[in-house]
Design an enzyme around this catalytic site. Structure first.
Site, PDB file in Angstrom:
ATOM      1  N   GLU A  90       0.827  -1.208   0.000  1.00 54.70           N
ATOM      2  CA  GLU A  90       0.000   0.000   0.000  1.00 54.70           C
ATOM      3  C   GLU A  90       0.862   1.259   0.000  1.00 54.70           C
ATOM      4  O   GLU A  90       1.816   1.386   0.773  1.00 54.70           O
ATOM      5  CB  GLU A  90      -0.890  -0.035   1.238  1.00 54.70           C
ATOM      6  CG  GLU A  90      -1.700   1.207   1.493  1.00 54.70           C
ATOM      7  CD  GLU A  90      -2.435   1.152   2.820  1.00 54.70           C
ATOM      8  OE1 GLU A  90      -3.254   2.052   3.066  1.00 54.70           O
ATOM      9  OE2 GLU A  90      -2.199   0.203   3.616  1.00 54.70           O
ATOM     10  N   ASP A 138       9.687  -5.318  16.607  1.00 54.80           N
ATOM     11  CA  ASP A 138      10.543  -4.269  16.046  1.00 54.80           C
ATOM     12  C   ASP A 138       9.777  -2.951  15.942  1.00 54.80           C
ATOM     13  O   ASP A 138       9.883  -2.240  14.944  1.00 54.80           O
ATOM     14  CB  ASP A 138      11.056  -4.714  14.670  1.00 54.80           C
ATOM     15  CG  ASP A 138      12.222  -3.879  14.177  1.00 54.80           C
ATOM     16  OD1 ASP A 138      12.927  -3.271  15.020  1.00 54.80           O
ATOM     17  OD2 ASP A 138      12.443  -3.828  12.946  1.00 54.80           O
ATOM     18  N   ASN A 143       9.469   2.003  11.644  1.00 51.30           N
ATOM     19  CA  ASN A 143       8.410   1.085  11.229  1.00 51.30           C
ATOM     20  C   ASN A 143       7.004   1.616  11.503  1.00 51.30           C
ATOM     21  O   ASN A 143       6.046   0.847  11.575  1.00 51.30           O
ATOM     22  CB  ASN A 143       8.605  -0.273  11.916  1.00 51.30           C
ATOM     23  CG  ASN A 143       9.821  -0.998  11.371  1.00 51.30           C
ATOM     24  OD1 ASN A 143      10.144  -0.885  10.191  1.00 51.30           O
ATOM     25  ND2 ASN A 143      10.491  -1.740  12.228  1.00 51.30           N
TER      26      ASN A 143
END
Length: 201
Positions: A90, A138, A143
Site C-alpha cells: 500500500e 521491532d 516502522n
C-alpha cells in the site's frame, strides 16, 4: 517490474530496493510501493532456502491478520528475474516514516494532540496484532508511517514472532537486526522471550 511501471526508486540497501510503481493495465489501482528483495542465487541450496524463508517471513505474519486501518496492506508477493521477489505494498499518500520526522528535527512541530492520536492508533494496531498471537518485536519510529489526516500505519513484520513458527534468521544475526534504542531489553537478550508487553515497551 512484472506488470508495474516504475515511477521512481525510493531507497536501497543490501537486502532490498524500494520503488514507487503503477500497474500497467489496472488503471484504477493507485500508486503502489514495490519492495524488491534479493537473494544470492549462487549460494548453496540450503542458504538460498533460508534467505527465501526470511524474505517471506513478513508475509507469513501478515497473512494471519485481518485488514486493519492502522496496519499496512500488501498484495501477494511474486517472483521477478531469477533472484528476486517483489512485494506490492500500500502506498500512503504523503506518508513518512516517523523516524524521518525525528531525524529532521520536526518533533517540535508535532502537536500534543497528534502525538496522542498517533500513539493511540499504534496501540490499536498492536492490539489487533497481539490478538492473532503475533509479536511485532521491532516497533520503532522507522516502522511507523504517518500521513496528514491522522493516518498511522504499522509496517515491516520482517522480525515478527509468529506462533509455532521459528524465525528463519536465528541467534546473534537476528539480535543484530534490532534497534537497541527501542527493542525491549529481554528481547535483545533472547528474541524468543518477546511478549505483547515487549511491543508496548
Amino acid at each position: 517490474i512484472g506488470l508495474y511501471d516504475v515511477v521512481e526508486r525510493i531507497s536501497q540497501n543490501e537486502e532490498r530496493t524500494v520503488f514507487l510503481g503503477k500497474h500497467r493495465y489496472i488503471k484504477t489501482r493507485p500508486e503502489t510501493i514495490l519492495k524488491v528483495f534479493h537473494f544470492d542465487m549462487y549460494s548453496s541450496e540450503r542458504n538460498q532456502k533460508q534467505e527465501i524463508e526470511e524474505i517471506f517471513h513478513d508475509q507469513n505474519a501478515l497473512r494471519l491478520l485481518d485488514a486493519h486501518p492502522n496496519i499496512i496492506d500488501t498484495a501477494d508477493m511474486f517472483a521477478w528475474d531469477d533472484d528476486k521477489f517483489v512485494l506490492p505494498t500500500e502506498y500512503v499518500e504523503m506518508g513518512r516514516p516517523l523516524a524521518s520526522l525525528l531525524a529532521d528535527h520536526e518533533e517540535e512541530n508535532i502537536s500534543w494532540e497528534n502525538k496522542v492520536d498517533w500513539i493511540a492508533k499504534l496501540c490499536q494496531a498492536l492490539k489487533h496484532v497481539h490478538q492473532s498471537g503475533i509479536i511485532h518485536r521491532d516497533v520503532s519510529p522507522v516502522n511507523v508511517v504517518v500521513a496528514p489526516g491522522g493516518i498511522v500505519k504499522l509496517v515491516n513484520f520482517d522480525l515478527a514472532r509468529i506462533p509455532n513458527t521459528p524465525h528463519p534468521d536465528r541467534g546473534k544475526k537476528l539480535i543484530e537486526r534490532f534497534d537497541q534504542h527501542y527493542v525491549a531489553p529481554e528481547v535483545y537478550e533472547d528474541p524468543t522471550s518477546a511478549t505483547p508487553a515487549s511491543d508496548i515497551y
